[in-house]
Every structure is written in structure tokens, then in C-alpha cells.
Design an enzyme around this catalytic site. Structure first.
Site, PDB file in Angstrom:
ATOM      1  N   TYR A  69       2.052   8.809 -10.273  1.00 28.21           N
ATOM      2  CA  TYR A  69       2.513  10.195 -10.163  1.00 28.21           C
ATOM      3  C   TYR A  69       3.983  10.361 -10.560  1.00 28.21           C
ATOM      4  CZ  TYR A  69      -1.783  10.689  -7.373  1.00 28.21           C
ATOM      5  OH  TYR A  69      -3.084  10.685  -6.948  1.00 28.21           O
ATOM      6  N   ASP A  70       4.612   9.327 -11.093  1.00 27.06           N
ATOM      7  CA  ASP A  70       6.047   9.377 -11.407  1.00 27.06           C
ATOM      8  C   ASP A  70       6.474  10.589 -12.243  1.00 27.06           C
ATOM      9  OD1 ASP A  70       6.671   7.185  -9.912  1.00 27.06           O
ATOM     10  OD2 ASP A  70       6.873   5.789 -11.589  1.00 27.06           O
ATOM     11  N   ASP A 109       0.874  -1.177   0.000  1.00 33.93           N
ATOM     12  CA  ASP A 109       0.000   0.000   0.000  1.00 33.93           C
ATOM     13  C   ASP A 109       0.905   1.218   0.000  1.00 33.93           C
ATOM     14  OD1 ASP A 109      -2.944   0.579  -0.046  1.00 33.93           O
ATOM     15  OD2 ASP A 109      -2.274   2.012   1.474  1.00 33.93           O
ATOM     16  N   SER A 110       0.622   2.127  -0.906  1.00 38.31           N
ATOM     17  CA  SER A 110       1.555   3.230  -1.097  1.00 38.31           C
ATOM     18  C   SER A 110       0.814   4.473  -1.533  1.00 38.31           C
ATOM     19  CB  SER A 110       2.607   2.824  -2.143  1.00 38.31           C
ATOM     20  OG  SER A 110       1.991   2.214  -3.259  1.00 38.31           O
TER      21      SER A 110
HETATM   22  P1  ITT Z   1      -3.556  -2.336  -5.313  1.00 37.31           P
HETATM   23  O1  ITT Z   1      -4.250  -1.857  -4.070  1.00 37.31           O
HETATM   24  O2  ITT Z   1      -4.347  -3.328  -6.077  1.00 37.31           O
HETATM   25  O3  ITT Z   1      -2.157  -2.763  -5.049  1.00 37.31           O
HETATM   26  P2  ITT Z   1      -3.711   0.491  -6.037  1.00 37.31           P
HETATM   27  O4  ITT Z   1      -3.226   1.285  -7.226  1.00 37.31           O
HETATM   28  O5  ITT Z   1      -5.131   0.670  -5.622  1.00 37.31           O
HETATM   29  O6  ITT Z   1      -3.410  -1.053  -6.345  1.00 37.31           O
HETATM   30  P3  ITT Z   1      -2.807   1.756  -3.610  1.00 37.31           P
HETATM   31  O7  ITT Z   1      -4.133   1.781  -2.998  1.00 37.31           O
HETATM   32  O8  ITT Z   1      -1.627   1.391  -2.751  1.00 37.31           O
HETATM   33  O9  ITT Z   1      -2.738   0.746  -4.834  1.00 37.31           O
HETATM   34  O10 ITT Z   1      -2.570   3.169  -4.278  1.00 37.31           O
HETATM   35  C1  ITT Z   1      -1.304   3.615  -4.548  1.00 37.31           C
HETATM   36  C2  ITT Z   1      -1.379   4.771  -5.523  1.00 37.31           C
HETATM   37  O11 ITT Z   1      -0.305   5.674  -5.221  1.00 37.31           O
HETATM   38  C3  ITT Z   1      -1.151   4.288  -6.945  1.00 37.31           C
HETATM   39  O12 ITT Z   1      -2.361   4.052  -7.619  1.00 37.31           O
HETATM   40  C4  ITT Z   1      -0.356   5.433  -7.556  1.00 37.31           C
HETATM   41  O13 ITT Z   1      -1.248   6.412  -8.049  1.00 37.31           O
HETATM   42  C5  ITT Z   1       0.404   5.995  -6.373  1.00 37.31           C
HETATM   43  N1  ITT Z   1       1.755   5.393  -6.305  1.00 37.31           N
HETATM   44  C6  ITT Z   1       2.216   4.453  -5.440  1.00 37.31           C
HETATM   45  N2  ITT Z   1       3.487   4.134  -5.704  1.00 37.31           N
HETATM   46  C7  ITT Z   1       3.850   4.874  -6.759  1.00 37.31           C
HETATM   47  C8  ITT Z   1       5.028   4.984  -7.523  1.00 37.31           C
HETATM   48  O14 ITT Z   1       6.090   4.232  -7.275  1.00 37.31           O
HETATM   49  N3  ITT Z   1       5.037   5.856  -8.531  1.00 37.31           N
HETATM   50  C9  ITT Z   1       3.960   6.605  -8.818  1.00 37.31           C
HETATM   51  N4  ITT Z   1       2.801   6.547  -8.178  1.00 37.31           N
HETATM   52  C10 ITT Z   1       2.741   5.688  -7.145  1.00 37.31           C
END
Ligand code: ITT
Length: 190
Positions: free
Chosen positions: A147-148, A66-67
Site C-alpha cells: 500500500y506504499d 506480521d503487518s
Molecule cells: P508473510 O506473511 O510471508 O511475511 P504477507 O505479505 O502475507 O507475507 P502479512 O500477512 O504480514 O504478510 O501482510 C502484510 C500486508 O500488509 C502486506 O502484504 C502488504 O500488503 C501490507 N504491508 C505491510 N507492510 C507494508 C509496508 O511497509 N508498505 C506497504 N504495505 C505493507
């Protein structure tokens, strides 16, 4: 041993697979129809929720990430709502740039929490990584995901989207979380 990679995000999946490639675990993808509602208020809570529920539902070990992006001048938004901020990556970027406007403080950080659950759903490992940077006024580069293109790293004078996957992984929030996690994941396997 089998390890289910509990993500539906293709960009994340590519990076997770690269980190786990030499881990000795046999990776399997999460069944697409298995979707976990992210009801937690923190990255850690949501990572644990996803890992635990996917492990229980599949009867295998599971790993979840989660990120999100926390912008200082927006009091940490979009944070855990980074994925839900808008429908597509370009709409997410457009919204963030609009909310930030001409704010001079562009400081931000990416945060990643990775969690591992055993087949009964118990969380056995958790790891967090943070990467600080700045939000540009316009996107640059076409690598990576999310957002990269607007996340700029001063030391390298590049956005995440202008880096190779290897370079991004050497400094990113996800890279740091996985680097700390991998030796422990090795221990569970044996
Ligand atoms: P899963 O829960 O199925 O893994 P998700 O996209 O819904 O997919 P998150 O709820 O963790 O995952 O949302 C993380 C969001 O944050 C992700 O959709 C990106 O928009 C952003 N994000 C996370 N890591 C990133 C990265 O390395 N580079 C760019 N954006 C990132």
C-alpha cells in the site's frame, strides 16, 4: 548463528534484510514450500505463529513480521487482512480506495509486529512499531511495495513509495519495530 527470515513477501524481505545486515546473524531464507496459515486475530498472534512454526520446522532461530494497514474510517480494516484484501498490490490499492470513496477522514496507520523464536519454537522477543499517515485519493511513487503508493506522511510531504528505503525505514512501522528489537537480538546471539 543462523536466523531464518520467515516471510514469502519480497518487499518485506528486502527491508528485513537491510535492518538485519549488520546484526551478526547469518540470514537464511524460508523454504518456499513452508507456508504457515495465519489464523490469528492480531498482528502479534500471527507474527508469533509464523516465527514459532518456521523455527520448529527448520530447527533454527526464526524471525517473522506480521503487518498491515489500519484505516480509521474503516474501523481498522484491512488490518490483519491487508495481504488477503485482494490478489495483487494494485488490486489491494484499488479496493481500499473504493471502500474509502470520498470519505474526508483519511487517517490511517501501518502496524508491524516482529517476533523471534528459538529453534524449539519458543517466542523469545517481540516488538511493535506504528506509523501514522493519510490515505491519498490516487497512488503516488513507485518505490516500496504493498500500500506504499497511497500512504502519505504529512511531515515529509511524501508517500512511502516516494521515499528511499532508508528514509522510509527511519519512520516506518517496520523501522520502529526493528530499531527496538535489534539491541535485544544482539544479546541473544552472544
Ligand atoms: P508473510 O506473511 O510471508 O511475511 P504477507 O505479505 O502475507 O507475507 P502479512 O500477512 O504480514 O504478510 O501482510 C502484510 C500486508 O500488509 C502486506 O502484504 C502488504 O500488503 C501490507 N504491508 C505491510 N507492510 C507494508 C509496508 O511497509 N508498505 C506497504 N504495505 C505493507
Amino acid at each position: 548463528k543462523l536466523l531464518v527470515v520467515a516471510t514469502g513477501n519480497p518487499g518485506k524481505l528486502r527491508e528485513m534484510q537491510a535492518y538485519l545486515a549488520d546484526s551478526g546473524w547469518e540470514l537464511i531464507l524460508k523454504p518456499e514450500e513452508l507456508e504457515i496459515e495465519e489464523t490469528g486475530e492480531t498482528f502479534a498472534a500471527n507474527a508469533c505463529l509464523k516465527a514459532s512454526q518456521i523455527a520448529k520446522a527448520t530447527g533454527n532461530w526464526a524471525i517473522a513480521d506480521d503487518s498491515g494497514l489500519e484505516v480509521d474510517a474503516l474501523n481498522g480494516a484491512p488490518g490483519v487482512y491487508s495481504a488477503r484484501y485482494a490478489k495483487t498490490d494494485s488490486e489491494r490499492i484499488a479496493r481500499l480506495l473504493k471502500e474509502l470513496g470520498n470519505e474526508v477522514n483519511r487517517q490511517a496507520q501501518f502496524v508491524c509486529v516482529v517476533a523471534i523464536a528459538s529453534p524449539d519454537g519458543a517466542i523469545v522477543l517481540q516488538s511493535e512499531g506504528i506509523c501514522r499517515g493519510e490515505i491519498l485519493h490516487a497512488p503516488r511513487g513507485d518505490g516500496g511495495f504493498g500500500y506504499d503508493p497511497i500512504f502519505y506522511v504529512q511531515e515529509l510531504q511524501l508517500t512511502f513509495a516516494e521515499m528511499t528505503r532508508e528514509l522510509k525505514g527511519s519512520i516506518s512501522h517496520r523501522g520502529k519495530a526493528f530499531t527496538a528489537l535489534l539491541p535485544q537480538l544482539e544479546r541473544i546471539k552472544s
